[in-house]
Design an enzyme around this catalytic site. Structure first.
Site: not given
Length: 247
Positions: A10, A12, A94, A96, A164, A170, A210
């Site tokens: 991904n 992003k 996702h 985010e 996730e 991250g 991660s």
């Protein structure tokens, strides 16, 4: 028949044509395990460029889409547009999208339904935040997010579930292989009970949070981890090692 290992990158909101060319170079150099399905999530504006330049063994994916085919939805793209440029995948839900842009589980499910109906393959993302994990709510959260999708779709053939944990995206923190496996097997049990045994056995559940070249092999050994959805590491040459984690 076993589940085919699946690794997604991904990107992003990162990259430009020069950067994409560099990623293409290390993907072409590989070598990539031919037994792994490899997909990369590309910013919408570069989808067609990436699709036309990636090696034939690597598929491009959109990172998001809306729940209808067209209309007055400024800034959105539709599954019809994604398929029109020859792209076959989309990442939906996702963390985010859920936590930065406020997408509800119901909206994510509506998007999944429409994307599947349009013929796209869907990476459906689920996962808990740190406070939810610390409060012992991991299963409740991931089951609720999965149920929203399962309530609206009949056919799981073209769905990959990406677990996730938000606290591990991250941050450099990774769920231990056992922590990740525990959630994956619980998800599989939930699918068996609430969808069907065949879906529970066949659907691929991949881990994101991660993932790096340093930890991917240990994670890949777990029975119910069928691959990865990789963030920052997918922009770097180490992504090749992650694709090859199962070798």
């Amino acid at each position: 028949m076993g589940r085919k290992f699946w690794v997604g990158g991904n990107w992003k909101m990162n990259g430009d044509k020069k950067g994409i060319n560099e990623i293409v170079k290390f993907l072409e150099a590989g070598p990539l395990d031919p037994n792994v399905e490899v997909v990369v999530g590309v910013p919408a504006i570069y989808l067609e460029y990436a699709k036309n330049n990636l090696p034939s063994t690597v598929a491009a994916s959109a990172q998001n889409c809306y729940k209808v085919s067209k209309g007055a939805f400024t800034g959105e793209i539709s599954p019809a547009m994604i398929t029109d440029v020859g792209v076959k995948w989309v990442i939906l839900g996702h963390s985010e999208r859920r936590h930065v842009f406020g997408e509800s589980s119901e909206l994510v499910a509506d998007k999944v339904v429409h994307a599947l109906e349009t013929g796209l393959n869907v990476v459906a993302c689920i996962g808990e935040k740190l406070d939810e994990r610390e409060a012992g709510k991991t299963e409740a959260v991931v089951f609720e997010q999965t149920k929203a999708i399962s309530d609206k779709i009949k056919d799981w053939t073209n769905v990959v579930i990406a677990y996730e944990p938000v606290w591990a995206i991250g941050t450099g923190k990774t769920a231990s292989p056992q922590q990740a496996q525990d959630v994956h097997i619980k998800l599989r049990e939930w699918l068996k009970k609430n969808v069907s045994e065949s879906v529970a056995k066949s659907v691929r559940i991949v881990y994101g949070g991660s993932v790096t070249a340093a930890n991917c092999k240990e994670l890949a050994k777990e029975a119910d981890i069928d691959g990865f959805l990789v963030g920052g590491a997918s922009l770097k040459p180490e992504f090749v090692q992650i694709v090859n984690a199962n070798q």
